[in-house]
Scaffold this active site. Structure first.
Site, mmCIF file in Angstrom:
data_model
loop_
_atom_site.group_PDB
_atom_site.id
_atom_site.type_symbol
_atom_site.label_atom_id
_atom_site.label_comp_id
_atom_site.label_asym_id
_atom_site.label_seq_id
_atom_site.Cartn_x
_atom_site.Cartn_y
_atom_site.Cartn_z
ATOM 1 N N ARG A 105 0.865 -0.858 -0.011
ATOM 2 C CA ARG A 105 0.381 -0.217 -0.222
ATOM 3 C C ARG A 105 1.094 1.214 0.110
ATOM 4 N NH1 ARG A 105 -5.199 0.691 2.052
ATOM 5 N NH2 ARG A 105 -5.338 -1.173 1.737
ATOM 6 N N TYR A 213 -0.541 -13.844 0.485
ATOM 7 C CA TYR A 213 0.056 -13.021 -1.417
ATOM 8 C C TYR A 213 1.133 -12.431 -0.666
ATOM 9 C CZ TYR A 213 -2.319 -8.968 -1.290
ATOM 10 O OH TYR A 213 -2.959 -7.714 -0.019
ATOM 11 N N ASP A 290 -13.738 6.691 -0.324
ATOM 12 C CA ASP A 290 -14.143 5.769 0.643
ATOM 13 C C ASP A 290 -14.848 7.382 0.870
ATOM 14 O OD1 ASP A 290 -12.911 3.770 0.601
ATOM 15 O OD2 ASP A 290 -11.884 4.026 2.663
HETATM 16 C C1 LIG Z 1 -8.217 -4.457 5.731
HETATM 17 C C2 LIG Z 1 -8.285 -3.800 4.174
HETATM 18 C C3 LIG Z 1 -7.781 -4.064 3.127
HETATM 19 C C4 LIG Z 1 -7.930 -3.645 1.646
HETATM 20 N N1 LIG Z 1 -8.266 -4.047 0.747
HETATM 21 C C5 LIG Z 1 -8.326 -3.413 -0.283
HETATM 22 C C6 LIG Z 1 -7.977 -3.727 -1.697
HETATM 23 O O1 LIG Z 1 -6.831 -5.350 -2.027
HETATM 24 N N2 LIG Z 1 -7.964 -3.067 -2.659
HETATM 25 C C7 LIG Z 1 -8.481 -1.885 -2.709
HETATM 26 O O2 LIG Z 1 -8.608 -1.611 -3.873
HETATM 27 N N3 LIG Z 1 -9.030 -1.650 -1.211
HETATM 28 C C8 LIG Z 1 -8.684 -2.724 -0.212
HETATM 29 N N4 LIG Z 1 -8.835 -2.038 0.960
HETATM 30 C C9 LIG Z 1 -10.034 -0.798 0.243
HETATM 31 C C10 LIG Z 1 -8.852 0.634 0.803
HETATM 32 O O3 LIG Z 1 -7.757 0.799 1.729
HETATM 33 C C11 LIG Z 1 -9.944 2.150 0.620
HETATM 34 O O4 LIG Z 1 -11.297 2.042 0.073
HETATM 35 C C12 LIG Z 1 -9.157 2.821 0.560
HETATM 36 O O5 LIG Z 1 -7.459 3.479 0.867
HETATM 37 C C13 LIG Z 1 -9.822 4.800 0.039
HETATM 38 O O6 LIG Z 1 -9.126 5.805 -0.082
HETATM 39 P P1 LIG Z 1 -9.356 6.854 -0.166
HETATM 40 O O7 LIG Z 1 -8.038 7.542 -0.820
HETATM 41 O O8 LIG Z 1 -10.995 7.590 -1.157
HETATM 42 O O9 LIG Z 1 -9.248 7.249 1.618
HETATM 43 P P2 LIG Z 1 -8.466 6.973 2.049
HETATM 44 O O10 LIG Z 1 -7.245 6.348 2.199
HETATM 45 O O11 LIG Z 1 -9.473 7.087 4.053
HETATM 46 O O12 LIG Z 1 -7.697 9.347 2.253
HETATM 47 C C14 LIG Z 1 -8.363 9.966 3.451
HETATM 48 C C15 LIG Z 1 -7.390 10.901 3.481
HETATM 49 O O13 LIG Z 1 -7.675 12.123 3.466
HETATM 50 C C16 LIG Z 1 -7.628 12.561 4.765
HETATM 51 N N5 LIG Z 1 -8.246 13.752 4.982
HETATM 52 C C17 LIG Z 1 -9.436 12.832 5.982
HETATM 53 N N6 LIG Z 1 -9.950 13.975 6.659
HETATM 54 C C18 LIG Z 1 -9.295 15.081 6.087
HETATM 55 C C19 LIG Z 1 -9.563 16.242 6.396
HETATM 56 N N7 LIG Z 1 -11.041 16.896 7.362
HETATM 57 N N8 LIG Z 1 -9.155 17.771 6.004
HETATM 58 C C20 LIG Z 1 -7.825 17.116 5.344
HETATM 59 N N9 LIG Z 1 -7.659 16.203 5.706
HETATM 60 C C21 LIG Z 1 -8.495 14.743 5.748
HETATM 61 C C22 LIG Z 1 -6.690 11.554 5.376
HETATM 62 O O14 LIG Z 1 -5.251 11.638 6.567
HETATM 63 C C23 LIG Z 1 -6.237 10.411 4.679
HETATM 64 O O15 LIG Z 1 -4.806 11.045 4.310
HETATM 65 C C24 LIG Z 1 -8.786 -2.701 1.680
HETATM 66 C C25 LIG Z 1 -9.062 -1.991 3.236
HETATM 67 C C26 LIG Z 1 -8.522 -2.978 4.227
HETATM 68 C C27 LIG Z 1 -9.530 -2.577 5.850
#
Ligand SMILES: Cc1cc2nc3c(=O)[nH]c(=O)nc-3n(C[C@H](O)[C@H](O)[C@H](O)COP(=O)(O)OP(=O)(O)OC[C@H]3O[C@@H](n4cnc5c(N)ncnc54)[C@H](O)[C@@H]3O)c2cc1C
Length: 415
Positions: A105, A213, A290
């Protein structure tokens, strides 16, 4: 600096979107609350619907060099270790034109971070956004220090606990009562265990599953252990603790039990999703990743959906630019919202059903095993809707894995 877009959140969704918009000539700022950009966690699986986009971005070769391209995905029963079904990933690459890749990751995150730096994204840390509002010409965010910033559009990629989401819906994350432990083990330390690094293996068992994996060219073994927490079901606050991990895997086969001592024990991830919503845009504020569609991870599509969101948005932006480069943001956001929420709703709903299927016990487990063993391993008809090219316009309802009544549990339906 005249900004075209602010992206709130520097996770995989925020950074990949900032890169996608900047590479087509926009001026983009990322506001990240943390003091540094980074990712916590271990491996992540990237299916062809993601590697196709990485290829379009010119990032696929770098991603492949950092990860592992496995040749099969195998599902086994966690109790007796027998094989239930498999996906031939070589055939999968032939069908979809792009590989199935597994990567650390933090390697994926830093790949996007470097790509953002190369194209000139304005990357700001220590910037905690506390509020969003519409303005006449776009949108404004307020930071924790009281300052404000404005742009023609604000993309909220602020994760599961999104502040922006409250503009659209009054909801809360839904607890699954399941918790994930992760861990990476140097492959040299796995001697004696039945580990084949060319395979992504998932062992499915009653109330638990275990995934492993290879990562980093096969140097590391990534492991994920997921189980239902009795303390969560009993309504206790202190749930998902290591004693529950050990108890949950007590009745599993030796191959799984041998992996459990290698999990990190000081950190665990309680698993939440949210009910799907179909409205993601509020004026010039749009949810992404997310923030819009946090899934349970059983389809391994959470980060991929976030990357797809940014790609779809940027494709529409590129197609809707005027002669002087001005963007018709209202049209671009409408096109984005016309296609992404429905696809993501299907993934979030199917991930819930898939989790039910994985964790069955008793007669239902035996029925599931018989159903999976009967599956033609070259049948891709139920993966096309996920692994095929990311749609830019709404698609027809895809075929889903059959809805089969298993002792009262309906599996496979996305509806
Ligand atoms: C165990 C596990 C296994 C997974 N395996 C997979 C996989 O194999 N393949 C896959 O595609 N997905 C997988 N996922 C899902 C994936 O990790 C998430 O869906 C993805 O990381 C979401 O990315 P994002 O950028 O939307 O959100 P996030 O990664 O949550 O990033 C949000 C960012 O916003 C910042 N932030 C939050 N609030 C604020 C604010 N108010 N002001 C400024 N910054 C803020 C945070 O600090 C963070 O950096 C897995 C999840 C888990 C829990």
């Amino acid at each position: 600096m005249t900004l075209d877009a602010i992206v709130v959140g520097g996770g995989i969704g925020g950074l990949s979107t900032a890169f996608a918009l900047t590479r087509i000539g926009l001026s983009v700022r990322v506001l990240e609350q943390a003091p540094a950009f980074g990712e916590v966690g271990a491996g992540i699986q990237l299916a062809p619907n993601c590697t196709r986009i990485l290829d379009d971005y010119g990032l696929l070769d770098e991603a492949k060099a950092l990860g592992v391209v496995p040749t099969a995905m195998v599902m086994r029963d966690a109790v007796d270790a027998t094989e239930l079904t498999r996906l031939d990933l070589v055939g999968l690459e032939r069908r979809y034109g792009f590989p199935y890749l597994v990567i650390h990751r933090s390697d994926l995150h830093s790949l996007f971070l470097r790509a953002c730096e190369r194209v000139g994204v304005d990357l700001v840390t220590d910037a905690h956004v506390t509020a969003y509002e519409k303005t006449a010409g776009g949108a404004r965010v307020t930071l924790a220090d009281g300052t404000t910033q404005e742009a023609p559009v604000v993309i909220a990629a602020d994760g599961l606990h999104s502040v922006a989401r409250a503009l659209l819906v009054d909801d809360e994350p839904v607890s699954s009562a399941y918790v994930a432990y992760r861990g990476t083990v140097p492959v040299a330390e796995t001697a004696g265990r039945p580990v084949d690094l060319s395979e992504v293996v998932v062992y499915v068992g009653p109330g638990c599953h275990f995934v492993h994996y290879g990562l980093r060219g096969g140097e590391l073994l990534n492991q994920v252990a997921v189980f239902e927490s009795p303390k969560a079901r009993a309504g206790e606050d202190d749930w998902g603790t290591p004693d529950e991990l050990d108890a949950a895997f007590d009745g599993t086969c030796a191959a799984v039990r041998d992996g459990i001592p290698h999990m990190w024990r000081d950190k665990w991830w309680r698993m939440y999703d949210r009910d799907p919503i179909l409205t993601w845009v509020h004026g010039r504020i749009a949810l992404l990743g997310d923030a819009a569609h946090p899934p349970l991870q059983y389809m391994a599509q959470g980060a991929i959906m976030a990357i797809e969101d940014g790609w779809v948005l940027s494709e529409h932006v590129a197609g809707l630019r005027g002669a002087r480069g001005e963007v018709d943001w209202d049209a671009a956001l409408a096109a984005y919202e016309a296609v992404r929420p429905e696809h993501c709703r299907r993934v979030v709903s199917t991930a819930r059903a898939w989790g039910e299927l994985w964790h069955l016990d008793g007669l239902a487990r035996e029925q599931r095993n018989a159903l999976l063993r009967g599956r033609d391993v070259h049948d891709y008809s139920y993966t096309d809707w996920v692994y095929g090219p990311t749609a830019l316009v709404p698609e027809d309802e895809p075929p889903m894995f059959p809805v089969v009544p298993l002792s009262g549990v309906e599996v496979g339906s996305a509806r």
